[in-house]
Each structure stands twice: as C-alpha cells, then as structure tokens.
Design a protein around this motif. Structure first.
Motif, PDB file in Angstrom:
ATOM      1  N   ALA A  58       0.837  -1.197   0.000  1.00 37.53           N
ATOM      2  CA  ALA A  58       0.000   0.000   0.000  1.00 37.53           C
ATOM      3  C   ALA A  58       0.871   1.246   0.000  1.00 37.53           C
ATOM      4  O   ALA A  58       0.578   2.226  -0.685  1.00 37.53           O
ATOM      5  CB  ALA A  58      -0.918   0.010   1.227  1.00 37.53           C
ATOM      6  N   SER A  59       1.980   1.172   0.748  1.00 39.08           N
ATOM      7  CA  SER A  59       2.824   2.358   0.802  1.00 39.08           C
ATOM      8  C   SER A  59       3.573   2.523  -0.514  1.00 39.08           C
ATOM      9  O   SER A  59       3.986   3.608  -0.871  1.00 39.08           O
ATOM     10  CB  SER A  59       3.796   2.252   1.961  1.00 39.08           C
ATOM     11  OG  SER A  59       4.610   1.128   1.774  1.00 39.08           O
ATOM     12  N   SER A  61       2.091   1.842  -3.358  1.00 42.88           N
ATOM     13  CA  SER A  61       1.075   2.228  -4.344  1.00 42.88           C
ATOM     14  C   SER A  61       0.536   3.637  -4.146  1.00 42.88           C
ATOM     15  O   SER A  61       0.300   4.351  -5.113  1.00 42.88           O
ATOM     16  CB  SER A  61      -0.111   1.269  -4.274  1.00 42.88           C
ATOM     17  OG  SER A  61       0.316  -0.043  -4.407  1.00 42.88           O
ATOM     18  N   SER A  62       0.315   4.016  -2.875  1.00 45.87           N
ATOM     19  CA  SER A  62      -0.410   5.267  -2.658  1.00 45.87           C
ATOM     20  C   SER A  62       0.324   6.507  -3.202  1.00 45.87           C
ATOM     21  O   SER A  62      -0.333   7.407  -3.713  1.00 45.87           O
ATOM     22  CB  SER A  62      -0.770   5.428  -1.182  1.00 45.87           C
ATOM     23  OG  SER A  62       0.385   5.473  -0.411  1.00 45.87           O
ATOM     24  N   ALA A  65      -0.765   6.795  -6.667  1.00 44.03           N
ATOM     25  CA  ALA A  65      -2.129   7.312  -6.716  1.00 44.03           C
ATOM     26  C   ALA A  65      -2.084   8.822  -6.548  1.00 44.03           C
ATOM     27  O   ALA A  65      -2.827   9.555  -7.213  1.00 44.03           O
ATOM     28  CB  ALA A  65      -2.970   6.685  -5.610  1.00 44.03           C
ATOM     29  N   VAL A  96      -7.089   4.941  -3.492  1.00 43.63           N
ATOM     30  CA  VAL A  96      -6.511   4.125  -2.416  1.00 43.63           C
ATOM     31  C   VAL A  96      -7.543   3.119  -1.889  1.00 43.63           C
ATOM     32  O   VAL A  96      -7.227   1.962  -1.626  1.00 43.63           O
ATOM     33  CB  VAL A  96      -5.966   5.027  -1.287  1.00 43.63           C
ATOM     34  CG1 VAL A  96      -5.559   4.211  -0.075  1.00 43.63           C
ATOM     35  CG2 VAL A  96      -4.770   5.823  -1.797  1.00 43.63           C
ATOM     36  N   PHE A 203      -6.091   2.920   5.757  1.00 40.44           N
ATOM     37  CA  PHE A 203      -6.050   3.300   4.346  1.00 40.44           C
ATOM     38  C   PHE A 203      -6.448   4.772   4.169  1.00 40.44           C
ATOM     39  O   PHE A 203      -5.900   5.473   3.326  1.00 40.44           O
ATOM     40  CB  PHE A 203      -6.955   2.385   3.509  1.00 40.44           C
ATOM     41  CG  PHE A 203      -6.240   1.163   3.004  1.00 40.44           C
ATOM     42  CD1 PHE A 203      -5.591   1.186   1.782  1.00 40.44           C
ATOM     43  CD2 PHE A 203      -6.179   0.012   3.763  1.00 40.44           C
ATOM     44  CE1 PHE A 203      -4.904   0.080   1.324  1.00 40.44           C
ATOM     45  CE2 PHE A 203      -5.494  -1.112   3.315  1.00 40.44           C
ATOM     46  CZ  PHE A 203      -4.856  -1.078   2.086  1.00 40.44           C
ATOM     47  N   GLY A 207      -4.076   7.546   2.575  1.00 41.70           N
ATOM     48  CA  GLY A 207      -4.558   8.343   1.447  1.00 41.70           C
ATOM     49  C   GLY A 207      -4.466   9.834   1.737  1.00 41.70           C
ATOM     50  O   GLY A 207      -3.898  10.605   0.965  1.00 41.70           O
ATOM     51  N   SER A 210      -0.561  10.781   1.991  1.00 41.26           N
ATOM     52  CA  SER A 210       0.298  10.671   0.811  1.00 41.26           C
ATOM     53  C   SER A 210      -0.250  11.479  -0.364  1.00 41.26           C
ATOM     54  O   SER A 210       0.511  12.018  -1.152  1.00 41.26           O
ATOM     55  CB  SER A 210       0.484   9.207   0.420  1.00 41.26           C
ATOM     56  OG  SER A 210      -0.726   8.663  -0.010  1.00 41.26           O
TER      57      SER A 210
END
Ligand SMILES: Nc1ncnc2c1ncn2[C@@H]1O[C@H](COP(=O)(O)OP(=O)(O)OP(=O)(O)O)[C@@H](O)[C@H]1O
Ligand SMILES: [Mg+2]
Lengths: 292, 258
Positions: A58-59, A61-62, A65, A96, A203, A207, A210
């Motif tokens: 997740a870190s 990917s965000s 995003a 996210v 999350f 979101g 970031s």
C-alpha cells in the motif's frame, strides 16, 4: 541498551528537534517548517503501522495514486473553480480505497500493486503532460514529482497540520489493534475487533497523507518516508510497541527538520536531502542491528 | 466454565473446487479433552479452522451452544481461542512475546486498548510461566524465539484469552520430550473446565485422558470415546498400511511427524 537509556536518548533527540524547529521558524517562513514537520511526522507515524501490518504494497502504491490524483486535481480545479487540493484528496482517496478493496476481496497484494501502479503512473503521465502543456507552469508539476515545501500555500499549510495531528492521534488510538492484526491476523479476527474498520482507518490516513501532502515532498520521496522510519525503529528500538511508535515519529520528525535546515543552507532539494538522510539512518540501524 | 456443545452438520470444505473435508455429523461436548487424529493432509487443520470460523465451508453449518458461527470468526471467538500449527512469527512486528500475549488479552476488552495495565501484566506473567517460557525470553521479539518457545507463547495466549473452548493444532509437535510431558499435563488440566480440542500425531501421550477421539481422513471417519473408536477397520481407513498389528489385541500406528 536498556529501555531507560533508549527513552532518554529519544527525549534528547526530541529536545534537539524542538530547538532546531524554533530556529527554523524564526529565521525562515514558518510555513516551510509546518509543512515539512507535518508531513515527516505523519508519514513516520503511518510508517510503523504500514510496516507491522505488512501493508508495504500500500505504501508503494499510494504515492503513485497521489501522482495521478494531483494531476487530475489541477485539471478539475481549473475546470470547476473548486480548490485543486480538494479534488486531489477526493480522487486519491477513491484510488486508495479501490486498492484496499481489491486486496480485501482476496486479490494478491503483489498483483493488485502491479496493476494499480501501472494504471496510476500511465494515467498520471497522460494527465500531467496535458496539464503542463495547457494549464500550469513546470514548477507546479515538479512539486508533484520531487516536492517543493517552499511553494506551500495557506491551504496546504492548514491541511498538512490538520492531517498530521489527526494521523498522530489516530495512530496512537488504533496502533495496538493494527499492530496486532499484522502480528496474528487469525487471532485478531477471533478477538472480536472490527478488522475492516481498522484497515479502513489506516487506508484513509495513508490516502490523506500521501495524496494531500504530495506537493510538499513529492511522490518519489514519499516511498522512503512511508517505509523507512518504521523499519528503523523496529530494527533499533527494543522498547515495547508504544515506544517503538514514539521512536518512529521522533526519527521521522528529526530527519524532516534537519533535512529542511540543510536544504535551505545548501540550497538543495529538501525532499532529496530528507530521503538521503533516511537511507543513512536506515543503514546505521541495520549495522547496529547486525552488531547487537 | 460450564457445559459447551459444538455441532457440525453436513459440512463440505473445498479449496479451489477440490473437496478436502466432508463431515456428515460431528458433536463435541465439553468440558473434556478431544483429540483429532489423521495422517498428513487428512484435514485436521482444516477441521480446527472450520470450528473457529476461519474457513468457510461450501455448505453446512457449525453451531456452538446454539449460536451459528459458520465462517464467522468474530462470533466464534466469543467461545474459543485457537493455536495454529505454525504460529506466525511477525517478521515485521515490533511486538515482544510478552506484548503479544498482552495485546491478545487487550483485544478481547473494550476500546481503547492503549497499554498493558498492571492487572493484565500479572495475567500475562502467570500464563507465560505456566507454559514454561522463562522470563529471560519474555521481552524477545517473536522472530527471536525457537519453534518450541513460540508454540508455548501461543498456548499461553490461548489460555489467557479465557474462553470455554481452546483449539490447538499440534501443540506438542515442536516441543522437546521433557517439555512435552509438562505441556501435556497443562493441556489435561485446562480440559478439566474447558473443551480442549487438540490435533496430534502422537495420540498415546494424552490417550488415557481423552474423552473423545475424532479420526479424519478427508472426512470424519469416526468419533467417540477412545474405547469405541479404536477398532482395526476404522484405523485402517484412516492410516492404511501404517497400522502394524502387535500381538492379538495391540495395534501400532506409524505416524511420526516430519
Ligand atoms: N489454503 C489452502 N489452499 C489449497 N489447499 C489447501 C489449503 N489448505 C489446505 N489445503 C489442502 O487441504 C488438505 C487438508 O489440509 P490440512 O492442512 O487440513 O491437513 P492436516 O491434516 O492438518 O495435515 P498435517 O498433518 O500435515 O498438518 C490438504 O490436501 C491440503 O493440500
Ligand atoms: Mg495440520
């Protein structure tokens, strides 16, 4: 090293941070300090959660995003007259959440990440290219990519401070649950806590931080900021989970303010310096961990 | 902790379309000790995870004291705690052995669960001492424990949870011979006022204290008191050629682990 010594060291570092912050706030515009201190604190607090919950995907990917959302934010802000930051945050959260939902429904995190990163970077490149040729200057765009705290306007200053505050408070309130979910996922489900709720909170915070603060440090340096403070504190702190978290936040904050000072003194990219400092501290922690 | 009853009806578990466990009917009643036996891949772990609501069956239901817990670990967790066969080591977790047990107790309390208060600390200390984790290991991270120590920490956690049912998946397998006897005694003690369900490849260790045996091999082949279940044809279906007759009234099962 025992607990007490580690706590004393942490307190000394915190005092040093405060003195340095005072100096920076007196000598330069306070908004520089506020956005840097806010973003490094928020990312460091999230870092320990991301790290122990094993949401490294997740870190990764965000921030991507955030790249897409920031581009779309400028475009939509221009078209609608609503503040670009608001658009950016809304779009970023939707992105996210989509990723979180995919993983929650059983898509392998690595597959979800590949798909997600590929999509947001390509769509982001299209958007940013268009926006740059039609709407805004190169400086706004380079802020998205490599960050520029010195450009932060009043909206971003308020937003950063608020998000950092919310992140630190929620991190402390939800950390035991989130850390335990990462340690023993089955028992977390059996214990009766609402696992999905804590993931949703996490999350959301990832979101908000970031995506909303992307122009402060840039999406590139968001990666180490979300990854390394937690890794450093888990490696070097043997002081229970609460203090590991405090350590992560103090490490992040210190690197943020020292990085800002060096950047203005040497006239270099703040996010670049912060990223490098993180790497140095991480290597030191690894060496310390090996020798201990 | 009173009477407890688990009823499983018409359950079919499949992974990716392949059926791995079929249970027509299974009734377990506590307090007491239940042993689940069967060779590798028989479905012992699947059975325990099914009872904990962690595995959702394709069909059928699991009822504990009248409450349907099928595929719902949050509800199942009101009745039971679960010790996995290979406890997760939390490679990225900042938690120590002590923290892990403490947090597992805190998670069962109401929010906020900020820190380990002195009452909880005593509970944790007591549980860790009972399972034989020396205090010098309490403040090590889970990754720094040996397999046997890690298993003990997870057993401590399941006891500290204070639920009327404990599921333990091969709790004795990673433990050394001297430790096995101690832990076996602890398991027997715990089963005096709880329903303790253990899987095992070494049934003899606990056999004389076992209230119910459950034999599995892709389906529940038989269950009931050991004297009723241990018959040659039943064992043959479960273990096949690993059964070695030793004299007229004795069977030996070759089911060593690893
Ligand atoms: N997550 C999974 N995905 C696919 N198949 C699985 C999964 N978990 C278990 N299986 C299959 O289900 C069957 C039963 O597995 P299970 O782990 O319940 O056996 P077991 O009796 O506990 O074996 P062991 O003694 O080795 O622990 C096996 O054939 C296994 O391959
Ligand atoms: Mg098993």
């Amino acid at each position: 090293m025992d607990f007490v010594k580690q706590k004393i060291i942490l307190l000394i570092i915190l005092m040093f941070d405060l003195v340095l912050s005072l100096f920076l706030a007196e000598k330069y515009p306070a908004r520089w300090l506020i956005v840097i201190a806010s973003s490094s604190t928020a990312f460091a607090a999230l870092s320990i959660l991301v790290y122990s919950r094993r949401l490294l995907f997740a870190s990764a990917s965000s921030p991507h995003a955030a790249f897409l959302a920031a581009g779309l934010g400028i475009l939509l802000g221009y078209g609608t007259g609503i503040a670009p930051l608001a658009w950016t945050v809304i779009i970023g959260l939707v992105l996210v959440y989509t990723l979180g939902f995919m993983v929650y429904r059983g898509v392998d995190p690595d597959d979800a990440t590949s798909l997600f990163v590929s999509f947001s970077t390509s769509a982001g490149a299209l958007t940013v290219y268009y926006v740059m040729s039609k709407i805004v200057s190169g400086a706004d765009i380079s802020a998205i990519i490599i960050g520029d705290p010195l450009l932060a306007g009043p909206d971003l200053v308020k937003y950063s401070a608020l998000v950092a505050l919310a992140t630190v408070i929620l991190t402390f309130l939800c950390a035991p649950e989130i850390v335990y979910m990462g340690t023993d996922p089955d028992d977390a489900k059996l214990s009766g806590i609402r696992v999905w709720l804590y993931d949703l909170i996490l999350f959301t915070l990832i979101g908000l931080a970031s995506v909303g603060m992307v122009t402060v440090v840039g999406f590139v340096i968001e990666h180490p900021l979300l990854l390394l403070p937690g890794a450093v504190s888990v490696l070097s702190c043997r002081c229970g989970s609460l203090w590991t978290m405090v350590a992560s936040i103090i490490i992040g904050l210190s690197i943020g303010v020292v990085g800002l000072l060096l950047a203005v003194l040497l006239n270099l990219s703040p996010s670049g310096i912060i990223g490098l400092l993180l790497v140095i501290v991480y290597l030191a922690a690894l060496a310390f961990h090996r020798s201990a | 902790m009173g009477r407890i009853e688990i009823e499983v009806e018409n359950v079919e578990v499949a992974y990716k379309g392949e059926s791995v466990l079929h249970i027509e009917r299974l009734e377990l009643e506590g307090p007491g000790l239940v042993q689940v036996l069967g060779p590798n891949g028989a479905g012992k772990t699947t059975l325990l995870r099914l009872l904990a609501g962690l595995v959702k069956p394709r069909s059928g239901s699991i009822i504990i004291n009248g409450v349907n817990i099928t595929g719902n670990p949050r509800i199942a967790g009101r009745f039971l705690s679960y010790v996995p066969q290979s406890p997760p080591v939390g490679r990225y977790s900042p938690l120590t052995a002590f923290d892990t047990v403490c947090y597992s107790v805190l998670m069962r309390r109401s929010w906020p669960r900020l820190y380990c208060d002195s009452k909880t600390r005593r509970l944790v200390e007591d549980a860790l001492s009972r399972v034989g984790v020396p205090s010098s290991h309490w403040f090590k991270r889970l990754t720094e424990l040996s397999g046997g120590q890690l298993m003990r920490v997870f057993i401590a956690k399941s006891i500290a949870a204070g639920r009327p049912v404990i599921l333990m998946d091969e709790p004795l397998s990673p433990v050394d011979p001297a430790g096995k006897t101690g832990l076996a005694k602890l398991i027997v003690d715990a089963s005096k006022d709880r329903l303790v369900i253990v899987t095992s490849h070494d049934p003899m260790l606990l056999l004389d204290k076992t209230k119910t045996l459950v034999l599995v091999n892709r389906r529940v082949v038989a269950y009931g008191p050991p004297s009723v279940v241990i018959r040659r044809e039943v064992l043959e279906e479960v273990y096949g050629s690993a059964i070695i007759p030793v004299g007229p009234s004795h069977l030996h099962i070759v089911d060593s682990h690893r």
